[in-house]
Design a protein around this motif. Structure first.
Motif, PDB file in Angstrom:
ATOM      1  N   PHE A 415      25.598  65.926  86.270  1.00  0.00           N
ATOM      2  CA  PHE A 415      25.672  65.477  87.660  1.00  0.00           C
ATOM      3  C   PHE A 415      25.189  64.042  87.842  1.00  0.00           C
ATOM      4  O   PHE A 415      25.070  63.582  88.972  1.00  0.00           O
ATOM      5  CB  PHE A 415      24.869  66.424  88.558  1.00  0.00           C
ATOM      6  N   GLU A 416      24.891  63.372  86.743  1.00  0.00           N
ATOM      7  CA  GLU A 416      24.504  61.974  86.845  1.00  0.00           C
ATOM      8  C   GLU A 416      25.748  61.094  86.893  1.00  0.00           C
ATOM      9  O   GLU A 416      26.774  61.409  86.280  1.00  0.00           O
ATOM     10  CB  GLU A 416      23.614  61.568  85.667  1.00  0.00           C
ATOM     11  N   ARG A 417      25.630  60.020  87.622  1.00  0.00           N
ATOM     12  CA  ARG A 417      26.771  59.138  87.780  1.00  0.00           C
ATOM     13  C   ARG A 417      27.136  58.475  86.461  1.00  0.00           C
ATOM     14  O   ARG A 417      26.259  58.187  85.640  1.00  0.00           O
ATOM     15  CB  ARG A 417      26.474  58.067  88.837  1.00  0.00           C
ATOM     16  N   PHE A 418      28.407  58.248  86.318  1.00  0.00           N
ATOM     17  CA  PHE A 418      28.955  57.534  85.182  1.00  0.00           C
ATOM     18  C   PHE A 418      28.917  58.341  83.884  1.00  0.00           C
ATOM     19  O   PHE A 418      29.244  57.826  82.831  1.00  0.00           O
ATOM     20  CB  PHE A 418      28.234  56.192  84.938  1.00  0.00           C
ATOM     21  N   TYR A 419      28.462  59.600  83.976  1.00  0.00           N
ATOM     22  CA  TYR A 419      28.352  60.385  82.739  1.00  0.00           C
ATOM     23  C   TYR A 419      29.658  61.106  82.466  1.00  0.00           C
ATOM     24  O   TYR A 419      30.246  61.725  83.360  1.00  0.00           O
ATOM     25  CB  TYR A 419      27.223  61.405  82.832  1.00  0.00           C
ATOM     26  N   ARG A 420      30.081  61.048  81.206  1.00  0.00           N
ATOM     27  CA  ARG A 420      31.243  61.808  80.762  1.00  0.00           C
ATOM     28  C   ARG A 420      30.837  62.660  79.577  1.00  0.00           C
ATOM     29  O   ARG A 420      30.173  62.182  78.661  1.00  0.00           O
ATOM     30  CB  ARG A 420      32.383  60.875  80.353  1.00  0.00           C
ATOM     31  N   GLY A 421      31.220  63.903  79.613  1.00  0.00           N
ATOM     32  CA  GLY A 421      30.854  64.804  78.532  1.00  0.00           C
ATOM     33  C   GLY A 421      31.564  64.489  77.243  1.00  0.00           C
ATOM     34  O   GLY A 421      31.167  64.940  76.181  1.00  0.00           O
ATOM     35  N   ASP A 422      32.601  63.679  77.299  1.00  0.00           N
ATOM     36  CA  ASP A 422      33.355  63.324  76.094  1.00  0.00           C
ATOM     37  C   ASP A 422      33.337  61.815  75.924  1.00  0.00           C
ATOM     38  O   ASP A 422      34.269  61.123  76.302  1.00  0.00           O
ATOM     39  CB  ASP A 422      34.802  63.842  76.218  1.00  0.00           C
ATOM     40  N   PRO A 423      32.247  61.227  75.366  1.00  0.00           N
ATOM     41  CA  PRO A 423      32.151  59.779  75.266  1.00  0.00           C
ATOM     42  C   PRO A 423      33.201  59.162  74.377  1.00  0.00           C
ATOM     43  O   PRO A 423      33.518  57.987  74.493  1.00  0.00           O
ATOM     44  CB  PRO A 423      30.737  59.557  74.693  1.00  0.00           C
ATOM     45  N   SER A 424      33.757  59.926  73.461  1.00  0.00           N
ATOM     46  CA  SER A 424      34.770  59.361  72.581  1.00  0.00           C
ATOM     47  C   SER A 424      36.122  59.277  73.248  1.00  0.00           C
ATOM     48  O   SER A 424      37.069  58.740  72.663  1.00  0.00           O
ATOM     49  CB  SER A 424      34.880  60.223  71.314  1.00  0.00           C
ATOM     50  N   ALA A 441      28.983  63.900  90.164  1.00  0.00           N
ATOM     51  CA  ALA A 441      27.930  63.138  90.849  1.00  0.00           C
ATOM     52  C   ALA A 441      28.139  63.200  92.356  1.00  0.00           C
ATOM     53  O   ALA A 441      27.180  63.289  93.139  1.00  0.00           O
ATOM     54  CB  ALA A 441      27.933  61.693  90.370  1.00  0.00           C
ATOM     55  N   ILE A 442      29.405  63.160  92.796  1.00  0.00           N
ATOM     56  CA  ILE A 442      29.696  63.275  94.227  1.00  0.00           C
ATOM     57  C   ILE A 442      29.319  64.666  94.732  1.00  0.00           C
ATOM     58  O   ILE A 442      28.782  64.821  95.838  1.00  0.00           O
ATOM     59  CB  ILE A 442      31.184  62.975  94.476  1.00  0.00           C
ATOM     60  N   VAL A 443      29.578  65.693  93.910  1.00  0.00           N
ATOM     61  CA  VAL A 443      29.192  67.052  94.302  1.00  0.00           C
ATOM     62  C   VAL A 443      27.684  67.128  94.530  1.00  0.00           C
ATOM     63  O   VAL A 443      27.214  67.686  95.528  1.00  0.00           O
ATOM     64  CB  VAL A 443      29.628  68.063  93.218  1.00  0.00           C
ATOM     65  N   LYS A 444      26.907  66.581  93.597  1.00  0.00           N
ATOM     66  CA  LYS A 444      25.440  66.605  93.752  1.00  0.00           C
ATOM     67  C   LYS A 444      25.006  65.835  94.998  1.00  0.00           C
ATOM     68  O   LYS A 444      24.114  66.274  95.733  1.00  0.00           O
ATOM     69  CB  LYS A 444      24.771  66.003  92.514  1.00  0.00           C
ATOM     70  N   TRP A 453      21.481  72.407  96.734  1.00  0.00           N
ATOM     71  CA  TRP A 453      21.444  71.948  95.351  1.00  0.00           C
ATOM     72  C   TRP A 453      22.634  72.533  94.588  1.00  0.00           C
ATOM     73  O   TRP A 453      23.304  73.461  95.061  1.00  0.00           O
ATOM     74  CB  TRP A 453      20.139  72.316  94.668  1.00  0.00           C
ATOM     75  N   VAL A 454      22.904  71.987  93.407  1.00  0.00           N
ATOM     76  CA  VAL A 454      23.989  72.436  92.557  1.00  0.00           C
ATOM     77  C   VAL A 454      23.430  72.748  91.181  1.00  0.00           C
ATOM     78  O   VAL A 454      22.537  72.060  90.683  1.00  0.00           O
ATOM     79  CB  VAL A 454      25.108  71.369  92.474  1.00  0.00           C
ATOM     80  N   GLN A 455      23.929  73.840  90.583  1.00  0.00           N
ATOM     81  CA  GLN A 455      23.446  74.281  89.280  1.00  0.00           C
ATOM     82  C   GLN A 455      24.637  74.414  88.332  1.00  0.00           C
ATOM     83  O   GLN A 455      25.768  74.682  88.757  1.00  0.00           O
ATOM     84  CB  GLN A 455      22.722  75.627  89.392  1.00  0.00           C
TER      85      GLN A 455
END
Length: 475
Positions: A415-424, A441-444, A453-455
């Motif tokens: 949920f952090e901005r700019f984070y992608r689970g697939d950096p490659s 991040a928008i959801v959070k 909150w979101v889990q």
């Protein structure tokens, strides 16, 4: 006055001034106490001496045969007060005739109440009188028997306060010198001590100054730091770790965002150049414009996401909270995604029902992002479940989809901005182009605006299972 009393700018100056103030107050208080304690002790000693002289003179008077006999042996009585500075003696008959007197300075002693001959004098019998110099002095008067007859004389013994005042004044000067010397010593020693202590801060400042964007892996040295500074340094190092991580993800996001913007722009430029290379029919121009419109829509969506987050950061998003039917809101979005899901043979089931208070537009946007995320990660032919639950703490809307598990280290960062689970960026081209790392991040942010909150939960990496994203709205 305000300028003169301005607090020093430097920490060393403030600490030294604080030490000096504390030392001044403490030493002054101690000196004042000692001064008044000595004054009280001297006064008690004077009173005891006067009472002792009265008792001695009464005994000598009892040996005299008459007032004239007492006057003839005056030396016996003057010897009693000799050797004492400021001691005054006067022996007189009840009629006022002076028989013996010792008063070198000619002081006008105020006659205190006379103690009867039958009563031994006590501390309460000693009274204060003022000397010619204005100094408080002490005196005691008592009757004394003469010989074996019933005749009496009045004995007055007084102590001039000038000598005691001179002693106290000299003592006071010594106290003032001691206080000034003590404060000066404290100022010097505290300056040396503070400078020695603050060298550690100077070292820390030099280390902190060496931290630049290109060297965010630098950490402040904890070795040899005081316990209080060690806690501060640990917090600063933790902050540097967060900054390094955030800066790395921001740099990665900048590269990703540049790639995401470049792809639609390249498509627009390429299609336009090809179209303009040769004359086209109206239908061909129309087809190119429709294709370009899709790319514009993608760019507009990306920019809209970034603007929304910027407005939320500055509390410029106004909520319009109202009672909503959660199932109805979810079903509207499920119907919207139904065609996309059907193309991949994916079904979306909705379970449960509840009423909640939320902003309808933001609620749909949050659920839209979760459904879009679930569709992009759900294998063909599987099922996505949207579950509406009533919890003790509020209303929950959970989106569950099958698929590969998310690495445990990535779950807290989703949920952090700019984070992608697939950096490659090893995703397919369609999926990569649709993700900007801002959806969750928008959801959070939306849930924070609602006070909820979101889990997220997911099976371990390498395993298959159901990943769940849960929105919890407060009751």
């Amino acid at each position: 006055m305000g300028t003169l009393m301005r607090w020093p700018v430097s920490l060393a100056g403030r600490l030294v001034l604080a030490f000096v103030v504390v030392a001044s107050v403490t030493l002054t208080a101690a000196g004042t106490y000692l001064y008044y304690a000595l004054n009280a002790q001297l006064r008690a000693n004077d009173d005891a001496m006067l009472l002792g002289k009265i008792a001695q003179l009464r005994h000598l008077a009892s040996e005299a045969l008459s007032a004239d006999d007492l006057a003839r042996t005056a030396h016996r009585y003057t010897d009693v007060v000799s050797g004492h500075d400021g001691l005054i003696l006067r022996i007189a008959t009840p009629e006022g005739r002076t028989l013996v007197e010792v008063n070198p300075e000619g002081e006008q002693v105020t006659m205190p109440p006379v103690v009867p001959a039958e009563t031994p004098p006590s501390e309460a019998s000693v009274h204060t009188w003022m000397s010619m110099t204005g100094m408080a002095s002490r005196a005691v008067a008592a009757q004394a028997w003469l010989g074996q007859n019933s005749a009496k004389v009045i004995v007055l013994v007084a102590q001039d306060g000038d000598s005691r005042a001179a002693l106290l004044a000299n003592y006071q000067r010594h106290i003032v010198f001691a206080v000034i010397g003590g404060v000066a010593a404290v100022a010097l020693l505290s300056l040396l001590l503070v400078r020695s202590t603050l060298r550690g801060l100077e070292r820390i400042g030099k280390q902190a100054a060496a931290v630049v964007p290109s060297q965010l892996d630098t950490r402040l040295t904890l070795q040899g730091a005081p316990r209080e500074l060690a806690d501060l340094l640990a917090s600063l190092n933790a902050m540097l770790t967060r900054l390094q991580d955030g800066f790395a993800r921001l740099s990665q996001f900048s590269a990703d965002l540049a790639h995401d913007f470049r792809t639609p722009l390249a498509n627009l430029v390429g299609q336009t150049e090809v179209t303009l290379a040769h004359p086209r029919t109206v239908e061909e121009y129309r087809s190119v414009l429709e294709s370009n419109l899709e790319e514009y829509a993608r760019l507009s969506h990306m920019i809209e996401d970034m603007l929304f987050l910027a407005r939320a950061d500055h509390a410029r998003v106004a909520l319009s909270v109202a009672p909503l039917d959660a199932r109805h809101e979810v079903q509207v979005l499920v119907d919207y995604f139904e065609a996309v899901a059907a193309d991949r043979d994916i079904t979306i089931d909705v379970h449960g029902d509840a009423q909640l208070h939320a902003d309808a537009t933001l609620l749909r946007r949050a659920i839209n992002n979760l459904l879009d995320n679930a569709l992009r990660h759900t294998p063909t032919g599987e099922r996505i479940d949207v579950v509406i639950e009533r919890l003790p703490q509020g209303i929950a809307i959970a989106v569950r989809n099958p698929g590969p598990g998310i690495p445990a280290g990535s779950v807290p960062l989703l949920f952090e901005r700019f984070y992608r689970g697939d950096p490659s960026r090893a995703q397919s081209g369609a999926q990569s182009s649709q993700s900007t790392g801002l959806g969750l991040a928008i959801v959070k942010t939306i849930m924070d605006l609602h006070g909820g909150w979101v889990q997220a939960s997911s099976p371990p990496e390498g395993n298959t299972g159901r990943t769940e994203f849960r929105l919890v709205f407060p009751a």
